[in-house]
Design an enzyme around this catalytic site. Sequence first.
Site, PDB file in Angstrom:
ATOM      1  N   GLU A  96       2.850 -23.015 -16.749  1.00 61.46           N
ATOM      2  CA  GLU A  96       3.871 -22.499 -15.843  1.00 61.46           C
ATOM      3  C   GLU A  96       4.677 -23.631 -15.217  1.00 61.46           C
ATOM      4  O   GLU A  96       5.606 -23.390 -14.447  1.00 61.46           O
ATOM      5  CB  GLU A  96       3.220 -21.637 -14.749  1.00 61.46           C
ATOM      6  CG  GLU A  96       2.049 -22.310 -14.074  1.00 61.46           C
ATOM      7  CD  GLU A  96       1.189 -21.363 -13.254  1.00 61.46           C
ATOM      8  OE1 GLU A  96       1.697 -20.304 -12.833  1.00 61.46           O
ATOM      9  OE2 GLU A  96       0.018 -21.679 -13.016  1.00 61.46           O
ATOM     10  N   HIS A 125       0.825  -1.201   0.000  1.00 61.53           N
ATOM     11  CA  HIS A 125       0.000   0.000   0.000  1.00 61.53           C
ATOM     12  C   HIS A 125       0.864   1.258   0.000  1.00 61.53           C
ATOM     13  O   HIS A 125       0.504   2.279  -0.593  1.00 61.53           O
ATOM     14  CB  HIS A 125      -0.930  -0.002   1.218  1.00 61.53           C
ATOM     15  CG  HIS A 125      -2.039  -0.991   1.100  1.00 61.53           C
ATOM     16  ND1 HIS A 125      -2.921  -1.262   2.115  1.00 61.53           N
ATOM     17  CD2 HIS A 125      -2.424  -1.778   0.065  1.00 61.53           C
ATOM     18  CE1 HIS A 125      -3.794  -2.177   1.720  1.00 61.53           C
ATOM     19  NE2 HIS A 125      -3.499  -2.497   0.487  1.00 61.53           N
ATOM     20  N   CYS A 131       1.334 -13.533 -19.218  1.00 57.69           N
ATOM     21  CA  CYS A 131       0.745 -12.703 -18.160  1.00 57.69           C
ATOM     22  C   CYS A 131       1.670 -12.502 -16.969  1.00 57.69           C
ATOM     23  O   CYS A 131       1.260 -11.949 -15.962  1.00 57.69           O
ATOM     24  CB  CYS A 131      -0.582 -13.298 -17.685  1.00 57.69           C
ATOM     25  SG  CYS A 131      -0.424 -14.925 -16.934  1.00 57.69           S
ATOM     26  N   ASP A 137       6.295 -18.288 -12.580  1.00 58.63           N
ATOM     27  CA  ASP A 137       6.531 -19.641 -12.088  1.00 58.63           C
ATOM     28  C   ASP A 137       7.276 -20.495 -13.105  1.00 58.63           C
ATOM     29  O   ASP A 137       8.072 -21.357 -12.729  1.00 58.63           O
ATOM     30  CB  ASP A 137       5.203 -20.313 -11.719  1.00 58.63           C
ATOM     31  CG  ASP A 137       4.782 -19.997 -10.294  1.00 58.63           C
ATOM     32  OD1 ASP A 137       5.661 -19.639  -9.492  1.00 58.63           O
ATOM     33  OD2 ASP A 137       3.584 -20.100  -9.987  1.00 58.63           O
TER      34      ASP A 137
END
Length: 576
Positions: free
Chosen positions: A437, A191, A508, A461
């Site tokens: 992956e 954050h 991705c 991965d």
Amino acid sequence: MIIVKGIAASPGIAIGPAYLVKPDNTVIEKKHIPPTNIGWELRRFEEAVEKSMADLEASQAQVKSLFGSKYAKLIAAHKLILKDPLLISSVKNKIEKEQISAEYALSCAAKEITARFESLKDELFRERKYDLADVAKRLFENLTKKKQNKFSGIKEPSIIIAHNLFPSDTINLKGKNVLGFATDIGGKTSHTALLAQSMQMPAVVGLSDASSQIKDGDLIILDGETGLILINPEPKILKQYKEEQIKIDEAEISLKQISPLPNETSDGHKVSLYINYDPRRDFKAWDAFRSDGLGLLRTEFIYMDRFDPPSEDEQYQIYKKTAHRFDKRPVTIRLADLGGDKITQLGLGRREKESNPFMGCRGIRLFLKYPELLYTQLRAIVRASAEVDASVKIMIPMVSSVEEVREVKAALKQVLKETEDSGIIPRRPIMLGAMIEVPSAALSLDGILPEVDFISIGTNDLIQYLIAVDRGNQEVAELYDPYHPAVLRTINFIIQGCRKKGKPVSVCGEMASDPEMIPFLVGLGVDILSLSPRMFLRIKSTLRGLNFEACADLAQAAILLTSSEEIKTLREDYSL
């Protein structure tokens, strides 16, 4: 001059004197209390909770006025932690059963919960430990009635150097002569990092021990583009960075101008650009990117920090709201990639702790072991697809064999029949895809392809498993290398297999958001790049500046080389 490498958390370059935030070295001693004082300690803690909640309400209002309601949701996460019985009940139980002070009970409870977060694989969830620490710090200050003002000594525009900054600290940086900040710990999904991005403030995190190497007043170059800080740079280097600052400012203006332009190379080769979307950080600025679709909706967050799995209705509402945002564009929902280290509170019964959860019962393996989790999520997705115009796609994580794909395909077929019998019919056909992956899935792709509509390469991965490198292990982290010949050859093998079967293939992982890797991915023939929001326009700009034929030549030359150094040299020497 000293150079320290960290993690680029918020882009931009800042140059100025260091303002060193001294670490909080408060030692909380174990203090036993007599039984007659237990009630008093409990009341003290409850009052601190009430005061902390009031503080958070005020902070939320402050963030909303400064940055807008979308960022105020970040503070809402702290309010949820403050309400969580996992923390509050733990502190109270320790006060009552161990007869210790509220301060020490809070310290012990926070350490125990932090250890749980640190065991998680997903960076986004690991970062929650910093939010927990921020809440615990606020509680401690309200217990002791001692509040710190870390930035009261800033007299001129400076760069904050700290071991750690909490979101509550970051909020107070705006308008206080702060050019940027650097911290020893933290990640780009925290954050704190997101608030820095919202303030357009350069930030570098994960610098290990930089705060111990820097003194107040040292001249600092903070490079939020590459994750570097330079301490007392030489005049020549300083001049180069000042020139780079000007270039970056000019580039940011030009990036906004390319938003409405097509996602294609300079010679007209189309590559779809999707965005990785997180509904918890629903920033309207993302709409301006004009993405071709949603490439990855991670759904693990719905399952975390709870004692029971999310209901079908809860999931349905999230998927429907998300899909509405993308109109008629594709929306790719990944089945929850939960691991053996993330399921202790899901009501799945007693389970043995896994010594290597990354290769254990995670992803689709977990859902097939507990099929009700799979069916509930599939039903929620199908229901949402019946009410939105978006083209909904389901992606299976951690696939290692064709049998797993067939089981999910059969489950989806059953759910579609059940919902259709109830009058619930998707507006568009639901596509089913597999994430590649795991090396075994890549090598047995010929069996998987006939069972799916699309393939997505999860490079994070895939690289980790191909090279046998745990990215979180500092001893071997430098071996994590997207330039490794095995990585590019495996990606090429997957793409060529998809070409033969006419199946689209996307990337991705972080590799898709790395400008240096885009020429290789484009040249190998990737159809879709799914990007982080922060890098979307930069990757679009990179794509539009490439020549597809040159990229194809580069990629084919690269897969013939035998070392990552050779591939890097080839990339540097190639004219694209």
